[in-house]
Motif scaffolding. Structure first.
Motif, PDB file in Angstrom:
ATOM      1  N   PRO A 102       0.922  -1.190   0.057  1.00 12.10           N
ATOM      2  CA  PRO A 102      -0.002   0.203  -0.105  1.00 12.10           C
ATOM      3  C   PRO A 102       0.653   1.377  -0.102  1.00 12.10           C
ATOM      4  N   SER A 103       0.484   2.235  -0.662  1.00 16.77           N
ATOM      5  CA  SER A 103       1.275   3.518  -0.634  1.00 16.77           C
ATOM      6  C   SER A 103       0.527   4.963  -0.786  1.00 16.77           C
ATOM      7  N   TYR A 104      -0.930   4.687  -0.511  1.00 18.31           N
ATOM      8  CA  TYR A 104      -1.771   5.918  -0.368  1.00 18.31           C
ATOM      9  C   TYR A 104      -1.929   5.921   1.140  1.00 18.31           C
ATOM     10  N   GLU A 105      -1.558   7.141   1.579  1.00 10.48           N
ATOM     11  CA  GLU A 105      -1.590   7.509   2.809  1.00 10.48           C
ATOM     12  C   GLU A 105      -3.272   8.420   3.143  1.00 10.48           C
ATOM     13  N   THR A 106      -3.935   7.762   3.716  1.00 12.65           N
ATOM     14  CA  THR A 106      -5.207   8.449   4.138  1.00 12.65           C
ATOM     15  C   THR A 106      -4.988   9.718   4.955  1.00 12.65           C
ATOM     16  N   PRO A 107      -5.576  10.659   4.293  1.00 13.05           N
ATOM     17  CA  PRO A 107      -5.458  11.995   5.069  1.00 13.05           C
ATOM     18  C   PRO A 107      -6.288  12.023   6.595  1.00 13.05           C
ATOM     19  N   SER A 108      -5.691  12.782   7.289  1.00  8.97           N
ATOM     20  CA  SER A 108      -6.370  12.816   8.717  1.00  8.97           C
ATOM     21  C   SER A 108      -7.671  13.218   8.957  1.00  8.97           C
ATOM     22  N   ASP A 109      -8.035  13.922   7.584  1.00 14.15           N
ATOM     23  CA  ASP A 109      -9.524  14.306   7.647  1.00 14.15           C
ATOM     24  C   ASP A 109     -10.414  12.991   7.875  1.00 14.15           C
ATOM     25  N   LEU A 110     -10.000  11.885   7.417  1.00 11.42           N
ATOM     26  CA  LEU A 110     -10.886  10.770   7.440  1.00 11.42           C
ATOM     27  C   LEU A 110     -11.130  10.617   9.082  1.00 11.42           C
ATOM     28  N   TYR A 111     -10.461  10.886   9.956  1.00 11.29           N
ATOM     29  CA  TYR A 111     -10.763  10.676  11.391  1.00 11.29           C
ATOM     30  C   TYR A 111     -11.341  11.648  11.897  1.00 11.29           C
ATOM     31  N   LYS A 112     -12.170  12.808  11.140  1.00 14.76           N
ATOM     32  CA  LYS A 112     -12.942  13.655  11.339  1.00 14.76           C
ATOM     33  C   LYS A 112     -14.459  13.343  11.165  1.00 14.76           C
ATOM     34  N   CYS A 113     -14.435  12.051  10.278  1.00 16.68           N
ATOM     35  CA  CYS A 113     -16.194  11.658   9.953  1.00 16.68           C
ATOM     36  C   CYS A 113     -16.678  10.975  11.109  1.00 16.68           C
ATOM     37  N   GLN A 114     -17.045  11.654  12.149  1.00 15.92           N
ATOM     38  CA  GLN A 114     -17.638  11.220  13.239  1.00 15.92           C
ATOM     39  C   GLN A 114     -19.210  10.395  12.973  1.00 15.92           C
ATOM     40  N   HIS A 115     -19.663  10.636  12.117  1.00 15.75           N
ATOM     41  CA  HIS A 115     -21.087   9.936  11.847  1.00 15.75           C
ATOM     42  C   HIS A 115     -20.661   8.476  11.100  1.00 15.75           C
ATOM     43  N   LEU A 116     -19.548   8.163  10.906  1.00 15.61           N
ATOM     44  CA  LEU A 116     -19.027   6.842  10.449  1.00 15.61           C
ATOM     45  C   LEU A 116     -19.833   5.734  10.909  1.00 15.61           C
ATOM     46  N   VAL A 117     -20.681   4.884  10.395  1.00 20.94           N
ATOM     47  CA  VAL A 117     -20.970   3.438  10.947  1.00 20.94           C
ATOM     48  C   VAL A 117     -20.257   2.341  10.568  1.00 20.94           C
ATOM     49  N   HIS A 118     -19.584   2.461   9.159  1.00 25.47           N
ATOM     50  CA  HIS A 118     -19.076   1.490   8.428  1.00 25.47           C
ATOM     51  C   HIS A 118     -17.955   1.917   7.697  1.00 25.47           C
ATOM     52  N   LEU A 119     -16.781   1.321   7.822  1.00 28.66           N
ATOM     53  CA  LEU A 119     -15.439   1.813   7.177  1.00 28.66           C
ATOM     54  C   LEU A 119     -14.642   0.919   6.895  1.00 28.66           C
ATOM     55  N   LYS A 120     -14.463   0.670   5.522  1.00 28.74           N
ATOM     56  CA  LYS A 120     -13.759  -0.390   4.726  1.00 28.74           C
ATOM     57  C   LYS A 120     -12.602   0.450   3.991  1.00 28.74           C
ATOM     58  N   LEU A 121     -11.325  -0.213   4.403  1.00 33.54           N
ATOM     59  CA  LEU A 121     -10.280   0.210   3.624  1.00 33.54           C
ATOM     60  C   LEU A 121      -9.592  -0.808   3.209  1.00 33.54           C
ATOM     61  N   ILE A 122      -9.101  -0.871   1.994  1.00 29.25           N
ATOM     62  CA  ILE A 122      -8.244  -1.860   1.276  1.00 29.25           C
ATOM     63  C   ILE A 122      -7.186  -1.087   0.376  1.00 29.25           C
ATOM     64  N   GLY A 123      -5.953  -1.541   0.962  1.00 31.26           N
ATOM     65  CA  GLY A 123      -4.823  -1.149   0.285  1.00 31.26           C
ATOM     66  C   GLY A 123      -4.356   0.472   0.641  1.00 31.26           C
ATOM     67  N   CYS A 124      -4.375   0.765   1.959  1.00 31.00           N
ATOM     68  CA  CYS A 124      -3.970   2.134   2.423  1.00 31.00           C
ATOM     69  C   CYS A 124      -3.199   1.912   3.311  1.00 31.00           C
ATOM     70  N   VAL A 125      -2.459   3.146   3.642  1.00 34.75           N
ATOM     71  CA  VAL A 125      -1.433   3.373   4.726  1.00 34.75           C
ATOM     72  C   VAL A 125      -2.215   4.302   5.600  1.00 34.75           C
ATOM     73  N   GLN A 126      -2.308   3.895   6.940  1.00 35.13           N
ATOM     74  CA  GLN A 126      -2.917   4.781   7.990  1.00 35.13           C
ATOM     75  C   GLN A 126      -1.958   5.200   8.924  1.00 35.13           C
ATOM     76  N   ILE A 127      -2.110   6.794   8.966  1.00 33.43           N
ATOM     77  CA  ILE A 127      -1.556   7.850   9.653  1.00 33.43           C
ATOM     78  C   ILE A 127      -2.425   8.341  10.620  1.00 33.43           C
ATOM     79  N   ILE A 128      -2.589   7.730  11.809  1.00 35.42           N
ATOM     80  CA  ILE A 128      -3.559   8.175  12.652  1.00 35.42           C
ATOM     81  C   ILE A 128      -3.175   9.409  13.652  1.00 35.42           C
ATOM     82  N   PRO A 129      -4.027  10.503  13.366  1.00 35.47           N
ATOM     83  CA  PRO A 129      -3.541  11.774  14.110  1.00 35.47           C
ATOM     84  C   PRO A 129      -3.431  11.559  15.906  1.00 35.47           C
TER      85      PRO A 129
END
Length: 161
Positions: A102-129
């Protein structure tokens, strides 16, 4: 109905012009942009189209992007930024990539999505703020071929003891 067909309905008549706005699930995949021509140009057009649709679409329940990973993926960063300002409930990012890692780093804005009920990530690099605590509404988390920070895995294992 595929989003490509839904957007095309706006040329049928005035009554159909904004029907695609009512779509709750926005699914973007290879069927949205595959066709004759230069694949680099198609990818750039695809990225611009996805971003433009998200900018004007009033309320999405689900955002799904499934495509081959070609860098740069700036448009995906912009999409996630836009989604973080909406009450999105489901995000699916399925990136198939070349080279085996995986080489795509998800941006920190992903972690601002506080209404998420389902999250599915395939082939990503997670940098968690560091400020991120948890998704308040998350019920389902699916990770496949995702790189996680070592300290996150260690903390998760430590919390089980």
């Amino acid at each position: 109905m595929p989003i490509k067909d839904a957007v095309r309905t706006n040329i049928l008549s005035r009554n159909w012009r904004y029907k695609w706005y009512t779509l709750q699930d926005l699914v973007f995949d290879n069927r949205c942009y595959w066709g004759p021509g230069d694949w680099r140009q198609m990818r750039e057009n695809f990225g611009r189209a996805v971003k433009a649709i998200l900018d004007v679409h009033p309320n999405s329940r689900k955002f799904e992007l499934s495509c081959w990973l070609y860098s740069p993926m700036d448009y995906l960063d912009d999409c996630i930024n836009t989604l973080s300002t909406k009450s999105i409930q489901e995000i699916v990012i399925n990136l198939r990539f070349y080279g085996g890692y995986p080489s795509y780093e998800t941006p920190s804005d992903l972690y601002k999505c506080q209404h998420l009920v389902h999250l599915k990530l395939i082939g990503c690099v997670q940098i968690i703020p560091p400020s991120f605590k948890r998704f308040m509404s998350l019920v389902t988390l699916y990770l496949d071929n995702v790189e996680l920070p070592v300290d996150l895995v260690k903390n998760t294992n430590d919390s089980r003891n």
